[in-house]
Design a protein around this motif. Structure first.
Motif, short mmCIF file in Angstrom:
data_model
loop_
_atom_site.label_atom_id
_atom_site.label_comp_id
_atom_site.label_asym_id
_atom_site.label_seq_id
_atom_site.Cartn_x
_atom_site.Cartn_y
_atom_site.Cartn_z
N UNK A 57 23.68 17.18 -2.17
CA UNK A 57 23.00 17.94 -1.23
C UNK A 57 21.45 18.17 -1.88
N UNK A 58 20.70 18.43 -0.91
CA UNK A 58 18.96 18.52 -1.38
C UNK A 58 18.55 19.88 -0.77
N UNK A 59 17.38 20.60 -1.26
CA UNK A 59 17.15 21.90 -0.86
C UNK A 59 16.36 21.66 0.38
N UNK A 60 16.09 20.54 0.83
CA UNK A 60 15.32 20.44 2.32
C UNK A 60 15.35 18.87 2.51
N UNK A 61 14.96 18.61 3.67
CA UNK A 61 15.45 17.59 4.51
C UNK A 61 14.31 16.44 3.93
N UNK A 62 13.03 16.79 3.59
CA UNK A 62 12.09 15.85 3.02
C UNK A 62 12.39 15.38 1.62
N UNK A 63 13.14 16.05 0.92
CA UNK A 63 13.67 15.47 -0.50
C UNK A 63 14.85 14.57 -0.28
N UNK A 64 15.50 14.92 0.77
CA UNK A 64 16.56 14.03 0.93
C UNK A 64 16.29 12.48 1.47
N UNK A 65 15.28 12.64 2.27
CA UNK A 65 14.78 11.44 2.80
C UNK A 65 14.16 10.56 1.67
N UNK A 66 13.38 11.17 0.80
CA UNK A 66 12.39 10.66 -0.06
C UNK A 66 13.79 9.93 -1.01
N UNK A 67 14.56 10.69 -1.52
CA UNK A 67 15.64 10.20 -2.45
C UNK A 67 16.38 8.98 -1.78
N UNK A 68 16.56 9.15 -0.52
CA UNK A 68 17.61 8.17 0.12
C UNK A 68 16.70 7.02 0.38
N UNK A 69 15.38 6.77 0.53
CA UNK A 69 14.58 5.54 0.70
C UNK A 69 14.26 5.15 -0.80
N UNK A 70 14.26 5.88 -1.61
CA UNK A 70 13.97 5.31 -3.18
C UNK A 70 15.16 4.57 -3.39
N UNK A 71 16.51 5.03 -3.20
CA UNK A 71 17.59 4.38 -3.63
C UNK A 71 17.76 3.02 -2.88
N UNK A 72 17.22 2.82 -1.47
CA UNK A 72 17.25 1.71 -0.76
C UNK A 72 16.55 0.69 -1.30
N UNK A 73 15.00 1.19 -1.84
CA UNK A 73 14.07 0.15 -2.43
C UNK A 73 14.90 -0.35 -3.82
N UNK A 74 15.48 0.43 -4.37
CA UNK A 74 16.12 0.01 -5.76
C UNK A 74 17.31 -0.81 -5.43
N UNK A 75 18.01 -0.77 -4.49
CA UNK A 75 19.09 -1.74 -4.08
C UNK A 75 18.70 -3.13 -3.32
N UNK A 76 17.55 -2.96 -2.79
CA UNK A 76 17.01 -4.26 -2.29
C UNK A 76 16.30 -5.09 -3.47
N UNK A 77 15.79 -4.44 -4.29
CA UNK A 77 15.07 -5.04 -5.54
C UNK A 77 16.20 -5.75 -6.45
N UNK A 78 17.62 -5.24 -6.39
CA UNK A 78 18.67 -5.97 -6.92
C UNK A 78 19.16 -6.96 -6.19
N UNK A 79 18.63 -7.37 -4.94
CA UNK A 79 19.28 -8.17 -4.26
C UNK A 79 20.41 -7.99 -3.11
N UNK A 80 20.37 -6.71 -2.74
CA UNK A 80 21.07 -6.29 -1.51
C UNK A 80 20.38 -6.50 -0.42
#
Length: 286
Positions: free
Chosen positions: A42-65
């Protein structure tokens, strides 16, 4: 927003799903075909949730996902042969044991790499060590070419510079060339594949090595050293002997194999690889 990713390269066969909406982020991950594990944050606001999620997606694609569309069928992973699996384990061991592969060349220590590799391999059983040694010897054979011999000559042999031309001594040390091929293997899969296609990749700018230390004789004994960590290796070559017995035609030196052509020497090397010879000879003069 729901997004699905899979990773099926090498030995991997995993999924990673993310669902983020409002202030809630849910991630489910695991082996394809299994239920997987779930984490909710859970995040304090929607912006932080989106930012964190998009960061995770970038990390995964860099790892070959790679992403698959919602509702699309997950492709069936191609079954790898035992030799393919052994090759993946071989390169993973080489690269995971190199603690300085992403640092400047002067931080790399060959002995430290060999010690780390030995420790890594010491956790393997005999059968897997035999597979490692077999792949190692196969790669040495793959490097037994005139082009790699020419790279050895450029990096190691005496040379003369006169009238704008570099002339290199043509002597090819049998032992030195073997230890040089071992050194190439310690540089990892990407470098191995690049350099076997074109030795000019050495000066492509992608790699940086200490050319004053390009012999790695110790790699020849690493599988037996690793086995000795947990076993009484009476003849000190039990793994190598096992490979020799199982694959008698696999001779990594020159028994069953010969160079694809006579290596160029003298002024011919400068004519064939002008930029490579010039840059390496200038570096060696420093």
């Amino acid at each position: 927003m729901k997004r699905k990713f899979i990773h099926q390269k090498g030995l991997s066969n995993k999924f990673w799903d993310i669902d983020y909406s409002g202030t809630t982020q849910k991630v489910v991950y695991g082996k394809i075909g299994a239920k997987g594990r779930e984490t909710v944050k859970e995040f304090s606001n929607e912006v932080e949730c989106i930012k964190s999620s998009e960061s995770l997606i970038v990390q995964k694609t860099k790892k070959g996902y790679t992403e698959i569309k919602e509702g699309a069928k997950i492709p069936e992973k191609k079954e790898l042969s035992e030799n393919e699996k052994s090759e993946i384990h071989f390169w993973n061991a080489i690269e995971k044991s190199n603690k300085h592969k992403h640092t400047h060349w002067n931080e790399y220590d060959l002995e430290e790499h060999i010690e780390s590799l030995t420790e890594h391999l010491s956790k393997w059983g005999k059968e897997r060590l035999v597979s490692f040694e077999k792949i190692f010897q196969e790669k040495l054979v793959k490097l037994y070419t005139a082009e790699i011999a020419e790279l050895y000559i450029i990096l190691n042999n005496e040379f003369e510079f006169k009238d704008g031309v570099y002339t290199l001594d043509s002597y090819l040390s049998v032992d030195g060339f073997l230890y040089f091929r071992c050194w190439i293997l310690l540089k990892g899969k990407t470098f191995f594949e690049d350099i076997t296609k074109d030795i000019n990749e050495f000066i492509s700018g992608k790699y940086s090595f200490d050319i004053a230390d390009c012999w790695a004789e110790e790699l020849m004994y690493v599988s037996d050293e690793a086995y000795s960590e947990n076993h009484e290796n009476k003849d000190e070559s039990e793994i190598r002997d096992a490979v020799s017995e199982l694959f008698p035609k696999l001779n990594y030196d020159n028994g069953e194999f010969s160079l694809n052509r006579e290596p160029k020497s003298g002024k011919e090397l400068f004519d064939q690889y002008p930029e490579l010879v010039k840059s390496m000879c200038e570096l060696r003069e420093q």
